[in-house]
Design an enzyme around this catalytic site. Structure first.
Site, PDB file in Angstrom:
ATOM      1  N   LYS A  82      36.220  45.543  52.682  1.00 59.37           N
ATOM      2  CA  LYS A  82      37.376  45.194  51.753  1.00 59.37           C
ATOM      3  C   LYS A  82      38.121  46.574  51.297  1.00 59.37           C
ATOM      4  O   LYS A  82      39.308  46.762  51.112  1.00 59.37           O
ATOM      5  CB  LYS A  82      36.871  44.640  50.372  1.00 59.37           C
ATOM      6  N   GLN A 135      31.239  40.981  43.463  1.00 53.00           N
ATOM      7  CA  GLN A 135      30.924  40.656  44.756  1.00 53.00           C
ATOM      8  C   GLN A 135      29.431  39.674  44.414  1.00 53.00           C
ATOM      9  O   GLN A 135      28.604  40.105  43.597  1.00 53.00           O
ATOM     10  CB  GLN A 135      29.948  41.976  45.348  1.00 53.00           C
ATOM     11  N   ASP A 159      39.579  36.449  43.043  1.00 54.46           N
ATOM     12  CA  ASP A 159      38.605  35.385  44.008  1.00 54.46           C
ATOM     13  C   ASP A 159      38.789  34.046  43.461  1.00 54.46           C
ATOM     14  O   ASP A 159      38.515  33.166  44.215  1.00 54.46           O
ATOM     15  CB  ASP A 159      37.298  35.924  43.445  1.00 54.46           C
TER      16      ASP A 159
END
Ligand code: NAD
Length: 283
Positions: free
Chosen positions: A52, A96, A119
């Site tokens: 990422k 995460q 997200d």
């Protein structure tokens, strides 16, 4: 049979984001920023986080990595997130997963400012997606739809079978396919005879997490197969949920693993960051 090349499509998306970012910076705007929070040590998460960061750099996005001890209390973690919510150089916040067992992931996701929730797991964004008013939708499902569209695959009226009903893949993907006017079936661990559903579908999306789950006798000639799975086979190699060797010859289109859905997920994370950035710089 044609391969849906996620790596190449993701590269095109990254390039177009970079052009748009450069244009805005040339107009005097600040650099977009993505914060990635990682709690504890997990080798798979470390590797995703590295990809990422690299992708952000290539797209002209500043990335800030926040590594926290696995023993951190939920309260302190929420304070860290609130700092990022207030940080004017941060447009996107990604936590995460997985989180340590003592932390409630819903509390964490719902602490993220919905504007910065790249997200798309905050309940406000999930609710918006549910009623067809998408702002930031989850990256993997969004990446799948984008890949199909990139190859000009008509979606309206198609029968889709998703295998897996997780909150991060199966459920939001079902909503996105519905928005594209598909007829959607969602199979899961309690579904009897999943092959009954897969054989009757134009598009099959296994998101199960079991190597070679989708076998050729579960797929009709000409089907489109999108493999979400990321598993490690007995030789230690990355593989998907599809028995690729036997399934691919029957397909009209198929995604490889690696190089299919994975790179698309990261590209759509950058796109979501850019969407949040544009909203924040204009508010
Ligand atoms: P999950 O474990 O949360 O969900 C798995 C789903 O599979 C569940 O809904 C379960 O009901 C279903 N399932 C389990 N056994 C089944 C069976 N025998 N028959 C039918 N359904 C069954 O997993 P997830 O987070 O949705 O991820 C699924 C897979 O996708 C994993 O391999 C994961 O690593 C991968 N993944 C890949 C990406 C990417 O970017 N490519 C992103 C997210 C997840």
């Amino acid at each position: 049979m044609e391969i849906l090349d996620g790596r190449k499509t993701a590269k095109d998306i990254r390039k177009s984001i970079k052009i748009k970012v450069d244009e805005l910076i040339a107009q005097g705007k600040r650099v977009p920023g993505l914060a990635v929070v990682i709690v504890g040590f997990d080798p798979a998460s470390e590797s995703y986080v590295k990809s990422k960061e690299k992708a952000c750099k290539r797209a002209g996005i500043y990335s800030k990595l926040i590594k926290l001890e696995s023993e951190i209390s939920q309260e302190t973690l929420l304070e860290e997130i609130n700092k990022l919510n207030r940080d004017e150089n941060i447009d996107g916040i990604l936590i995460q997963l997985p989180l340590p067992a003592h932390i409630d992931p819903d509390a964490v996701m719902n602490c993220i400012d919905p504007i910065k929730d790249v997200d798309g797991f905050n309940f406000i964004n999930i609710g918006s997606l549910c009623v067809g008013k998408e702002y930031l939708a989850p990256c993997t499902p969004k990446g799948i739809i984008r890949l199909l569209k990139h190859y000009n695959i008509e979606l309206s009226g198609k029968k889709v079978c998703i295998i897996g009903r997780s909150n991060i893949v199966g459920k939001p993907l079902a909503l996105l396919f519905l928005q594209e006017n598909c007829t959607v079936t969602v199979c899961h661990s309690r579904t009897k005879n999943p092959e009954f559903h897969t054989l009757n579908s134009d598009i099959i999306v296994p998101a199960v997490g079991i190597s070679k789950f989708l076998k050729s006798d579960m797929v009709s000639e000409g089907a489109i197969v999108i493999d979400v799975g990321i598993n490690v086979d007995s030789d230690g190699k990355i593989c998907g949920d599809v028995d690729y060797e036997s399934v691919a010859p029957k397909c009209s289109f198929i995604t490889p693993v690696p190089g299919g859905v994975g790179p698309m997920t990261i590209a759509l994370l950058l796109e979501n960051t850019f969407i949040a950035y544009r909203k924040l710089i204009s508010s």
